[in-house]
Design a protein around this motif. Sequence first.
Motif, PDB file in Angstrom:
ATOM      1  N   GLU A  58      19.866  20.848 -16.192  1.00  0.00           N
ATOM      2  CA  GLU A  58      19.423  21.899 -15.266  1.00  0.00           C
ATOM      3  C   GLU A  58      19.047  23.144 -16.056  1.00  0.00           C
ATOM      4  O   GLU A  58      19.761  23.548 -16.978  1.00  0.00           O
ATOM      5  CB  GLU A  58      20.529  22.236 -14.269  1.00  0.00           C
ATOM      6  CG  GLU A  58      20.151  23.343 -13.293  1.00  0.00           C
ATOM      7  CD  GLU A  58      21.243  23.646 -12.280  1.00  0.00           C
ATOM      8  OE1 GLU A  58      21.344  22.917 -11.277  1.00  0.00           O
ATOM      9  OE2 GLU A  58      22.017  24.595 -12.526  1.00  0.00           O
ATOM     10  N   ARG A 115      17.369  27.246 -15.765  1.00  0.00           N
ATOM     11  CA  ARG A 115      17.054  28.407 -14.932  1.00  0.00           C
ATOM     12  C   ARG A 115      16.101  29.297 -15.715  1.00  0.00           C
ATOM     13  O   ARG A 115      16.348  29.615 -16.883  1.00  0.00           O
ATOM     14  CB  ARG A 115      18.330  29.181 -14.585  1.00  0.00           C
ATOM     15  CG  ARG A 115      18.094  30.485 -13.820  1.00  0.00           C
ATOM     16  CD  ARG A 115      19.432  31.181 -13.574  1.00  0.00           C
ATOM     17  NE  ARG A 115      19.264  32.513 -13.021  1.00  0.00           N
ATOM     18  CZ  ARG A 115      19.173  32.778 -11.722  1.00  0.00           C
ATOM     19  NH1 ARG A 115      19.212  31.781 -10.848  1.00  0.00           N
ATOM     20  NH2 ARG A 115      19.045  34.024 -11.296  1.00  0.00           N
ATOM     21  N   THR A 162      13.281  34.490 -10.357  1.00  0.00           N
ATOM     22  CA  THR A 162      14.045  33.362 -10.873  1.00  0.00           C
ATOM     23  C   THR A 162      13.667  32.044 -10.202  1.00  0.00           C
ATOM     24  O   THR A 162      13.112  32.026  -9.098  1.00  0.00           O
ATOM     25  CB  THR A 162      15.560  33.590 -10.669  1.00  0.00           C
ATOM     26  OG1 THR A 162      15.832  33.690  -9.259  1.00  0.00           O
ATOM     27  CG2 THR A 162      16.018  34.866 -11.358  1.00  0.00           C
ATOM     28  N   THR A 193      15.209  27.611 -10.482  1.00  0.00           N
ATOM     29  CA  THR A 193      16.074  26.624 -11.127  1.00  0.00           C
ATOM     30  C   THR A 193      15.507  25.226 -10.889  1.00  0.00           C
ATOM     31  O   THR A 193      15.022  24.916  -9.802  1.00  0.00           O
ATOM     32  CB  THR A 193      17.508  26.709 -10.572  1.00  0.00           C
ATOM     33  OG1 THR A 193      18.018  28.030 -10.781  1.00  0.00           O
ATOM     34  CG2 THR A 193      18.416  25.721 -11.279  1.00  0.00           C
TER      35      THR A 193
END
Length: 303
Positions: free
Chosen positions: A109, A111, A123, A125
Amino acid sequence: MAIPQTFKFFRSLVILGVLFVYSSCETTVDIDIPFEKPQVTVNSSLAHNTFPKVRVTYSKHILDNNWEFEPIREAEVKLIHQGETYLLDFDEATGEFISLDHMISEGNEYRIEVLVEGYEPVTATEIIPTIVPIKNLVYQGQVQVDSWSSRDDIQLTFDDPAGENYYEISAQYYRAYTYTDQDGNLVYYEDNYPLYLEPKNPSYEKDFNTDGELLIDDKLFDGAEAKIDLFIDGSYFSEEMDGEVSFTLKVVTRNYYLFHSTYGLQWWNDGDPFAQPVQVYSNISNGIGIVMGESISVKRMEE
């Protein structure tokens, strides 16, 4: 003295003409159209076994006819993974922010955080999907469309993992050869271009097709072996075609699937006054754009 009737009639025509001229004049009214503050736009496709690249620009007003999107060079772009932060540097050659300090890996994962002066942090993710290899490619012969054209019949097989998955299938033709020109010089030449894929199963068809790729989900084969039957326009396995055909099975995220589905439909409907407007999918917080993930498997087609 009485005024002649012909003079009265002529005077009436003159008055009517003057009124018509004045009534047909256009009135110009200046209206100030408000231009809202542009949004920060972030676009990135994070692919397994590649370095991260992020493009940062400003959005444009609907009346802005400048097709160039200038990058925001002074932004601060971060890639965050498992508590580690990697700063991306702006590359003048590509207009993107890149980092050679960390390579994107499947199953992880990430970001992305973008800081631009005067804006809230932007932002997004994304989790990079795990590679699904192409299990088999089978050439099933040639189908004659008409007296001038034909299509190659191909079956692509892979094992779909359990759960919700999305795929993009594409094919490429490549040929390299040499020849001698009229001056006796040896010339090296390459053919390299995408092939247009058409699924036999109408459930996989889309209302759009940009470069001939096939974008599908796994609802018809969830957790089982997937057999995708395809047509390629042309005859690429004849003796005259001295080249190779390779297939790419790209496992993509839901963000990738939704973005390309909506973007492709908007592109397809462009210029159609009767088409309904399409809102292109975005997964960016405090901005617009897309951060999506992909993992690629490539296999050469054996004749």
